[in-house]
Design an enzyme around this catalytic site. Structure first.
Site, mmCIF file in Angstrom:
data_model
loop_
_atom_site.group_PDB
_atom_site.id
_atom_site.type_symbol
_atom_site.label_atom_id
_atom_site.label_comp_id
_atom_site.label_asym_id
_atom_site.label_seq_id
_atom_site.Cartn_x
_atom_site.Cartn_y
_atom_site.Cartn_z
ATOM 1 N N HIS A 103 0.817 -1.217 0.000
ATOM 2 C CA HIS A 103 0.000 0.000 0.000
ATOM 3 C C HIS A 103 0.854 1.272 0.000
ATOM 4 O O HIS A 103 0.358 2.342 -0.316
ATOM 5 C CB HIS A 103 -1.057 -0.018 1.117
ATOM 6 C CG HIS A 103 -0.591 0.316 2.503
ATOM 7 N ND1 HIS A 103 -0.304 -0.637 3.459
ATOM 8 C CD2 HIS A 103 -0.402 1.495 3.112
ATOM 9 C CE1 HIS A 103 0.046 -0.057 4.573
ATOM 10 N NE2 HIS A 103 -0.014 1.252 4.413
ATOM 11 N N ASP A 150 1.222 -7.713 2.470
ATOM 12 C CA ASP A 150 1.287 -6.285 2.131
ATOM 13 C C ASP A 150 2.740 -5.821 1.935
ATOM 14 O O ASP A 150 3.286 -5.103 2.767
ATOM 15 C CB ASP A 150 0.600 -5.485 3.245
ATOM 16 C CG ASP A 150 0.305 -4.048 2.831
ATOM 17 O OD1 ASP A 150 0.866 -3.591 1.820
ATOM 18 O OD2 ASP A 150 -0.480 -3.393 3.539
ATOM 19 N N SER A 152 4.041 2.279 8.415
ATOM 20 C CA SER A 152 3.816 1.293 7.367
ATOM 21 C C SER A 152 5.115 1.077 6.617
ATOM 22 O O SER A 152 5.781 2.037 6.238
ATOM 23 C CB SER A 152 2.744 1.766 6.396
ATOM 24 O OG SER A 152 1.496 1.439 6.891
HETATM 25 N N1 ARG Z 1 -4.825 0.689 7.760
HETATM 26 C C1 ARG Z 1 -3.542 0.788 7.135
HETATM 27 C C2 ARG Z 1 -3.057 2.228 7.240
HETATM 28 O O1 ARG Z 1 -3.525 2.986 7.981
HETATM 29 C C3 ARG Z 1 -3.561 0.297 5.733
HETATM 30 C C4 ARG Z 1 -4.282 1.149 4.729
HETATM 31 C C5 ARG Z 1 -4.224 0.637 3.309
HETATM 32 N N2 ARG Z 1 -5.048 -0.547 3.113
HETATM 33 C C6 ARG Z 1 -6.369 -0.508 2.779
HETATM 34 N N3 ARG Z 1 -7.025 -1.634 2.692
HETATM 35 N N4 ARG Z 1 -7.017 0.607 2.553
HETATM 36 O O2 ARG Z 1 -2.521 2.912 6.452
HETATM 37 N N1 GLU Z 2 -1.254 1.471 7.691
HETATM 38 C C1 GLU Z 2 -0.562 2.488 8.414
HETATM 39 C C2 GLU Z 2 0.376 3.291 7.524
HETATM 40 O O1 GLU Z 2 0.155 3.393 6.340
HETATM 41 C C3 GLU Z 2 0.144 1.884 9.561
HETATM 42 C C4 GLU Z 2 -0.857 1.411 10.487
HETATM 43 C C5 GLU Z 2 -0.988 2.316 11.675
HETATM 44 O O2 GLU Z 2 -1.617 3.373 11.586
HETATM 45 O O3 GLU Z 2 -0.453 1.877 12.677
HETATM 46 O O4 GLU Z 2 1.296 3.904 7.986
#
Ligand code: ARG
Ligand code: GLU
Length: 722
Positions: free
Chosen positions: A88, A224, A657
């Site tokens: 991502h 991921d 991330s």
């Molecule tokens: N929750 C993660 C973050 O905050 C991953 C976001 C990307 N993935 C998704 N399915 N939208 O960035």
């Molecule tokens: N998915 C998050 C990011 O893109 C990391 C997850 C979090 O917020 O801890 O940085």
């Protein structure tokens, strides 16, 4: 007598409690570990030393960690500049290289040789060369009683000077950032590389498996990850993209462990966490979970429901709105988890208890501190009570503007007209062409019917949630003309506004400049947008800004007060600010609810359990199913199973991330990519009982690269520890 004994005892017990339960809380500064954390880290199992993590005289772990494009983290995993980050995080680059014939998002991409690695203009990675404390020099002109603005300009002058004089090589840069709410300043000497090439990515069915449904969720089964390579000039220094560039030979790269982890194993995550607010007073936490969270979540609940309804019925709309939906849903889900988590762990009670302890300690502190900090916490809490209605209105307004796309178009039209006003009407023709062109991508993914329905719901919530005196008279007038019914209002707007299609917008701006400006208060769409904006500017932005200035000042003082009053009793880490940090914890499951326990590992079996053939979130590639059926895991499986993800109590946030998860020896064991939903309140109130970060097991990454994609050349580059 009794009282005299009981009080200090109570305080001691409270602090002890805090120390024990908070053992894994904190995003620590790498250069300060030896003094603050090394002992605890070793006690938790770490085998290396603080100077193996941060050292300016020899290659250390920090030399293998980069900020990836300023929004994620990546790490160097070979002597040839190979870096690993999340799927991502690489998403946009992968998307840009994709076409209908060559859809890398759908099919994945693997450069079979170095020449097939793909350049990504605009993408960069930044190494941290050195971190220096420059607090004294930065604050030397600050005098008591200065206004926020005076203080800032006194500091800025010094920062400029410090950067000018900082020792660095010609190809390096410097950056200074405030820490502890502006009580301390650190200088970073950095090295940025702009030739970063895409090396490999799995298909979305692996890299984004589970998509939005599984986002923030444990148990998780997402691979991921994606891989890039840093290229440098022949001299090893940063150089713009060129075919003559060579793979970077890094100061340090991470050995990769195939050993996996067990319950309670020490883990450590290095990376660039974006923003946390761990030292808010109780009123601010209340404000977040009682007023701002519900307002923002309520707006997004409605918007997402409308989008989802259309996306399920209409393939074209699904394509147009998928990315917007994912973006809106990511923060929405996080906020929901945050509100829930604070409630479940009694976060507000805990803050109040902490404040009671703070007050006790301040009372018994030396007279100087008592005078200096008297009333600070009370004033701060009071300011948060006062800002509440304004801040909530601000959030209603910003969610409306963000989720009703007509407002996006309207705002861009307004800026275009402003530009003409500033540059002169002679520029009108040129700027108009540019404006219309810049709006094309917007309309490509715009559906006025969908937007109409979103606006009906959001205008209604706005009208109910925002007090009349803040919304403004012009807005009230517009509502009255539609009998205060949001559907009637939306019907009128979307039937007649020039903003609803590129053709109408073109016709609208085809008129002479003055005619367009005059029309802005007549077109029902632009009129509504201008009226709401005026209400916001006249009644909300100034009070919010004034109160916020006051809060910033008090929050800074309260931060220093906590550090002074609790000196020697509690360790303080600075809130995240997108600078390099180290967090550590233990591999462990958790109990999200009564009677429910989550284990800390997932396996490929779980991917197959979730498999829904043809589904856009839960499809599984045929090749992966075949490997699963044959249990063909090579050296990456354990006992006939293929590990996929695991969790631990590392304190992470957005920006982490792509961060490496390291074991006690500093070997790479996983790749951070998310947190568990129940624990997202760790941004304002970490609780070790339910806060967990989610990582892909590095063996799953290697298995996909090697067995699934057959890109063994990449694994051969790495230093594997068996
Ligand atoms: N929750 C993660 C973050 O905050 C991953 C976001 C990307 N993935 C998704 N399915 N939208 O960035
Ligand atoms: N998915 C998050 C990011 O893109 C990391 C997850 C979090 O917020 O801890 O940085």
């Amino acid at each position: 007598m009794l009282q005299r004994i009981v009080k200090p005892l109570m305080i001691a017990v409270l602090l002890l409690f805090a120390q024990l339960t908070y053992a894994t809380e904190g995003m620590w500064l790498p250069q300060l570990l030896s003094g603050l954390n090394e002992k605890e880290m070793k006690g938790m199992g770490m085998k290396i030393t603080a100077s193996d993590i941060y050292n300016i005289n020899k290659g250390s772990l920090k030399d293998a960690i980069v900020s990836f494009g300023g929004f994620c983290t990546a790490e160097v995993i070979s002597s040839q500049g190979l870096i690993l980050t999340n799927h991502h995080c690489g998403y946009e680059s992968i998307q840009k290289h994709s076409s209908l014939q060559n859809n890398f998002l759908e099919k994945g991409f693997w450069a079979k040789t170095a020449t097939e690695e793909l350049p990504n203009p605009g993408l960069f990675v930044t190494f941290i060369v050195r971190i220096d404390d420059v607090t004294k020099a930065a604050l030397q002109d600050v005098k008591p009683g200065m206004s926020e603005r005076e203080r800032q300009s006194a500091i800025d002058k010094r920062l400029h000077e410090i950067r000018q004089n900082a020792r660095r090589e010609s190809w390096q840069e410097t950056m200074i950032k405030p820490f502890y709410e502006g009580n301390q300043y650190f200088l970073f000497v950095t090295e940025t590389f702009n030739d970063v090439r895409l090396v490999g990515t799995p298909p979305s069915a692996i890299g984004k498996f589970g998509s939005d449904t599984d986002n923030w969720v444990w148990p998780r089964h997402t691979g991921d990850f994606s891989m890039f390579r840093i290229y440098a000039g022949k001299d090893g220094r940063p150089a713009p993209y060129s075919l003559d560039n060579v793979p970077l030979s890094p100061k340090y790269f991470l050995p990769v462990s195939l050993k996996g982890v067990k319950q309670n194993d020490f883990t450590m995550v290095l990376g660039f966490p974006g923003r946390t607010n761990e030292y808010l007073p109780s009123e601010a936490v209340k404000l977040t979970v009682e007023a701002l969270g519900p307002a923002k979540v309520g707006m997004r609940d409605a918007a997402l429901e409308v989008l989802d309804g259309y996306m399920r019925k209409d393939e074209q709309i699904k394509i147009q709105y998928a990315a917007k939906y994912a973006n809106t849903a990511n923060a929405w889900k996080k906020w929901k988890g945050e509100m829930l988590g604070v409630k479940q762990t009694h976060g507000i009670d805990k803050k109040e208890q902490y404040e009671a302890t703070y007050r006790e300690l301040l009372n018994t502190a030396n007279p100087e501190l008592k005078v200096q900090y008297s009333g600070v916490l009370d004033s701060l809490n009071e300011m948060y009570r006062r800002i509440r209605p304004y801040a909530q209105t601000r959030d209603y307004y910003s969610e409306l503007v963000r989720n009703v796309e007509l407002f996006t178009a309207g705002d861009r039209l307004i800026s275009f007209l402003g530009e003409v006003r500033d540059k002169g009407e002679g520029q009108y023709e040129t700027l108009r062409q540019q404006f219309l062109e810049s709006m094309q991508p917007f309309y490509k993914n715009y559906n006025a019917q969908v937007d109409h329905d979103v606006s009906v719901r959001l205008l209604e919530i706005y009208a109910k949630g925002v007090p009349k005196q803040y919304a403004g008279a012009e807005y009230a007038q517009i509502c009255a003309e539609s009998n205060n019914d949001s559907r009637t209002l939306a019907d009128k707007v979307y039937a007649a506004s020039a903003l609803t299609s590129p053709e109408k917008l073109k016709a609208f701006v085809q008129q002479p400049y003055n005619a367009v400006v005059a029309q802005m208060w007549k077109d029902p769409g632009t009129r509504l947008i201008m009226a709401m904006r005026k209400g916001f500017v006249d009644n909300v932005s100034k009070p919010v800004n004034d109160l916020q200035n006051n809060i910033n000042n008090l929050q800074r003082t309260y931060m220093q007060a906590q550090m002074d009053v609790m000196a020697g009793k509690k360790r303080f880490y600075p809130d995240a600010n997108s600078t390099l940090r180290v967090t550590y914890g233990k591999v462990d499951g958790y109990n999200p609810r009564d009677a429910v326990h989550y284990d800390f590992y997932t396996y490929l079996d779980g991917v197959m359990e979730k498999y829904v053939p043809g589904d856009y979130e839960f499809d599984v590639p045929a090749k992966l199913i075949e490997l699963y059926k044959n249990k063909d895991y090579g050296r990456y499986g354990v006992n006939g199973k293929m590990p996929v993800c695991f969790i631990a109590s590392n304190h992470t946030t957005g920006g982490n991330s792509g961060s490496p998860a390291l074991d006690a020896n500093g070997h790479l064991i996983g790749l951070n990519f998310d947190r568990t939903w129940e624990g997202t309140m760790s941004d304002i109130n970490y609780d070790p009982s339910i806060c967990r970060n989610i990582m892909v097991d590095i063996r799953y990454v290697l298995f996909i690269v090697d067995k699934y994609a057959g890109c063994t050349r990449l694994v051969d580059e790495m230093k594997l520890v068996k």
